[in-house]
Write an enzyme that holds these catalytic residues in place. Structure first.
Site, PDB file in Angstrom:
ATOM      1  CG  ASP A  64      -2.162   0.872   0.996  1.00 34.54           C
ATOM      2  OD1 ASP A  64      -3.176   0.669   1.670  1.00 34.54           O
ATOM      3  OD2 ASP A  64      -2.086   1.755   0.104  1.00 34.54           O
TER       4      ASP A  64
HETATM    5  C1  GLC Z   1      -4.428   4.284  -0.311  1.00 36.57           C
HETATM    6  C2  GLC Z   1      -5.283   3.123   0.142  1.00 36.57           C
HETATM    7  C3  GLC Z   1      -5.376   2.013  -0.862  1.00 36.57           C
HETATM    8  C4  GLC Z   1      -5.327   2.602  -2.261  1.00 36.57           C
HETATM    9  C5  GLC Z   1      -3.949   3.176  -2.460  1.00 36.57           C
HETATM   10  C6  GLC Z   1      -3.794   3.848  -3.833  1.00 36.57           C
HETATM   11  O1  GLC Z   1      -3.652   4.763   0.740  1.00 36.57           O
HETATM   12  O2  GLC Z   1      -4.969   2.546   1.405  1.00 36.57           O
HETATM   13  O3  GLC Z   1      -6.606   1.331  -0.608  1.00 36.57           O
HETATM   14  O4  GLC Z   1      -5.574   1.596  -3.228  1.00 36.57           O
HETATM   15  O5  GLC Z   1      -3.593   4.098  -1.437  1.00 36.57           O
HETATM   16  O6  GLC Z   1      -4.642   4.943  -3.924  1.00 36.57           O
END
Ligand code: GLC
Length: 730
Positions: A260
């Site tokens: 993430d």
């Molecule tokens: C965010 C979220 C994740 C998302 C990613 C890209 O922090 O936790 O669910 O897909 O970043 O946007």
């Protein structure tokens, strides 16, 4: 032609051929993902030093950056272009928690399919969805993004979403790569506070949080996203036990893992790494293949290899998995988006029509004491509340490229539904937050002029989703006071809830005669709510989460243990509260209809089975009312005596059935005994001998039929042999 460029060659050979041509920097490049498209990033792309970008949108930009990668770099490896296509791309559907309320995986699958068609038509090849985190704590804002509290319902919806996004063949032009997230147990955050510590037993991890990821892997999900949270002392993005032992060895996942957003860099905050070198080493050894936006892999991996701190084989393995996915997607052959196709696909009538169907099916009728459906020839209707004409809230959180201009508000939906002679009055009454009651007088005034007052209250779309945990579950601001003030006028009141999480709307539940849970239904919100209010659609949704009476109840969920002192109102010394009813406000699986259904003739065959057998559980469902309607029949199982304490009930089957008045349907659940497996006291996965109670119900509390069967002996099994019930996915 080099083997890797030759589509007639097997993918494995193309991967190996390409890998051996790559420098260490180019390999590390594939493990790097950035969220932007600056000149600096474009230069990196041209040097073949980026594997993926996210949040680059619009065909021209997408094609431009892809061209830079393919024509500008030495090896011409195309980029993966990712975006959070969570519940629609431009045609925005109900939020995932609302889609789960349909209890109809074919709706989830089709919504994902449409989102994939629209996104791929504009060059997006990867979505960071489905979010499959089980959530038992409504304070956690991300409960809005998943399928609720139950592992079985969550598994079925995860499977459906992956198949929807990826289609039947990843190389189809309208397929996009799915990403099951957030691995793992992110929804178990203490206090429901986003990003917070998770500390749970291995049994809870495996029996509650893992099943939807297993279902996604069985559906062929191409990627998994590792989570922010630390899990039992080890951050999920540095957790070899969950990322390699469970995910790869036990589940057999073959795709790649992306972290993430900067979750690798955050290992320093977690305190398991002192610098980017330590963070990169922890993550790559644990099995995180791609670094989303952290830039940690760029800064550290080469040095770690040169210092001998990690072997280049680790890099090769990660890059191999990434390249394999890119070949499977057909990116080397079809890397560019076609503007002609996009114009035909995005927000086409078929998609908008389905958005309405999905919205209708997501609505849950929580309460109705003779008020709904409303007559269409009412003289005057009052529509009141801060969300009644809000154009953004219906899109919920993570609404991708959705546009509030495309939204039909609840007020607009009602206005378009009633005949010209019906007067529709509107007053906002108050804001979603804040303590001003200045608007109450106007609201009360229009209510007094009306035959019915429809109150649309709840949360803004940005009050759930990421980084949106709430310490209270009441209606924000003075909205409940607004409802009370209108209620005091004596005019019949209908409350429409627009929210991203269960709310402790106790007073409303006790006083207001009609309550609709409408969640955030996407661009067709207004029409769907109006169809239900006026009876053009008979609601059939069911709650995928428990509604607590108060935040003090949390965590509260239906598949709880019995304890040694199950709650007994007549006995002080049992598990309950002295200051509040211990029962949920609305239970998991709850949802009413404008018609009624009877359940008769339960048969369970055979009554005695061996591990590995299938139990047939059948009964007759009858529409005993005056209108056509949907019922979601639910199968719950309990093992009253076991080697470890077991939940008082667990959902093991469900089906949504449409029946005309008087129509009967024989429903049969085929229950594989593997579905009853659990971890015994030695943490072995077993199908355990003994009696099993069968409960068939209209909700987890409204049980209509019961029976039982026995399993003759105990058998140990492995996750790999566990069957997955795809039976009900159309
Ligand atoms: C965010 C979220 C994740 C998302 C990613 C890209 O922090 O936790 O669910 O897909 O970043 O946007």
């Amino acid at each position: 032609m080099e083997v890797y460029k030759d589509p007639s060659q097997p993918i494995e050979e193309r991967v190996e051929d390409l890998l051996k041509r790559m420098t260490l920097d180019e390999k590390i490049g594939q493990m790097r993902q950035y969220s932007s498209f600056t000149k600096e990033i474009k230069d990196l792309v041209r040097k073949g030093l980026v594997g993926s970008l996210l949040n680059v949108t619009g065909i021209d930009k997408v094609n431009e950056v892809q061209k830079a990668a393919i024509e500008g770099s030495r090896l011409g490896i195309p980029l993966l272009l990712g975006l959070d296509v969570i519940h629609g791309y431009r045609t925005i559907f109900p939020i995932p928690l609302a889609l789960a309320s349909t209890w109809d995986p074919s709706v989830v699958r089709r919504a994902a399919r449409i989102a994939a068609k629209e996104a791929s038509s504009e060059g997006i090849t990867w979505t960071f969805a489905p979010m499959v985190d089980i959530a038992r704590d409504p304070r956690w804002g991300r409960i809005a993004e998943g399928a609720g509290e139950d592992p079985y319902l969550g598994s079925i919806m995860a499977w459906a979403a992956v198949r929807g996004f990826q289609g039947d063949n990843l190389s189809d032009p309208d397929a996009i790569l799915a990403c099951a997230k957030h691995y793992i147990a992110y929804g178990g955050a203490e206090g429901g506070r986003d990003y917070n510590t998770v500390d749970i037993s291995d049994r809870t991890l495996r029996e509650v949080y893992l099943p939807p990821f297993r279902a996604a892997v069985l559906a062929g999900v191409g990627t998994i996203m590792s989570a922010f949270n630390d899990l039992n002392g080890v951050p999920a993005s540095a957790n070899e036990y969950t990322l390699r032992k469970i995910l790869r060895e036990e589940l057999g996942f073959k795709g790649f893992v992306v972290s993430d957003w900067n979750a690798i860099g955050e290992l320093i905050n977690h305190g398991i790494a002192g610098d980017v070198y330590g963070a990169a080493k922890e993550a790559v050894e644990a099995g995180v293949d791609m670094d989303m936006q952290g830039d940690v892999y760029r800064r550290a991996l080469r040095k770690l290899v040169e210092d001998g701190a990690i072997s280049e084989k680790l890099i090769d393995d990660a890059v191999r998995r990434i390249l394999e996915v890119k070949f499977k997607l057909g990116l080397f052959e079809n890397p560019y988006a076609n503007p002609e196709r996009a114009r035909k696909v995005v927000k086409c009538k078929e998609h908008l029509d389905f958005a309405l169907e999905a919205a209708r099916k997501s609505i849950v009728l929580l309460k109705n004491e003779g008020v709904l459906p409303l007559r269409k020839d009412l003289k005057t209707i009052a529509v009141i509340g801060p969300l009644a004409n809000d154009r953004t809230a219906p899109l919920g959180s993570w609404y991708c490229l959705g546009d509030p201009k495309d939204v039909v508000t609840v007020l607009e939906g009602i206005r378009s539904k009633v005949p010209p002679q019906t007067k529709v009055l509107y007053a906002k009454g108050c804001d979603v937050e804040g303590d001003s009651k200045e608007g109450f007088e106007e609201a009360i005034s229009i209510a007094k002029q009306s035959d019915v007052a429809i109150l649309v209250v709840g949360e803004r779309g940005d009050m759930s989703g990421e980084a949106a945990s709430r310490a209270y579950l009441d209606l924000p601001g003075v909205q409940e006071d607004l409802v009370k003030a209108v209620y005091e006028t004596g005019v019949p009141v209908v409350v429409v809830l627009m929210n991203g999480r269960p709310l402790s709307v106790k007073w409303i539940a006790e006083h207001v005669p009609a309550i609709i849970e409408a969640w955030f239904l996407g661009i067709q919100m207004g029409h769907a709510v109006a169809d239900v209010l006026f009876g053009d659609y008979n609601p059939g949704g069911k709650l995928p989460v428990t509604f607590p009476r108060t935040v003090g109840h949390v965590p509260i969920y239906y598949n709880h243990k019995n304890t040694g002192r199950p709650p007994d109102p007549k006995n002080k010394y049992t598990s309950k509260y002295i200051d509040e009813d211990y029962r949920p406000l609305f239970p998991f699986g709850h949802g009413l209809s404008y018609t009624t259904f009877s359940y008769t003739g339960l048969e369970v065959k055979p009554k005695e089975v061996e591990p590995g057998d299938i139990v047939l559980i059948s009964f007759t469902l009858t529409n005993t009312g005056e209108r056509e309607g949907d019922e979601v029949a639910q199968l719950y199982i309990r093992k009253p005596v076991a080697s470890v304490t077991r939940p008082v009930k667990e959902l093991k089957g469900f089906i949504r059935v449409t029946l005309k008045p008087g129509e009967k349907r024989k429903v049969t659940f085929k229950l594989p005994t593997e579905q009853l497996a659990f971890y015994n006291s030695e943490m072995k996965l077993v199908i355990e001998a003994g009696a099993y109670h069968v409960m068939i119900g209209s909700s987890s509390q409204d049980i209509r039929l019961t029976s039982e069967f026995r399993i003759s002996k105990t058998k140990e099994i492995s996750l790999r042999t566990l069957k997955f019930t795809e039976a009900i996915i159309k």
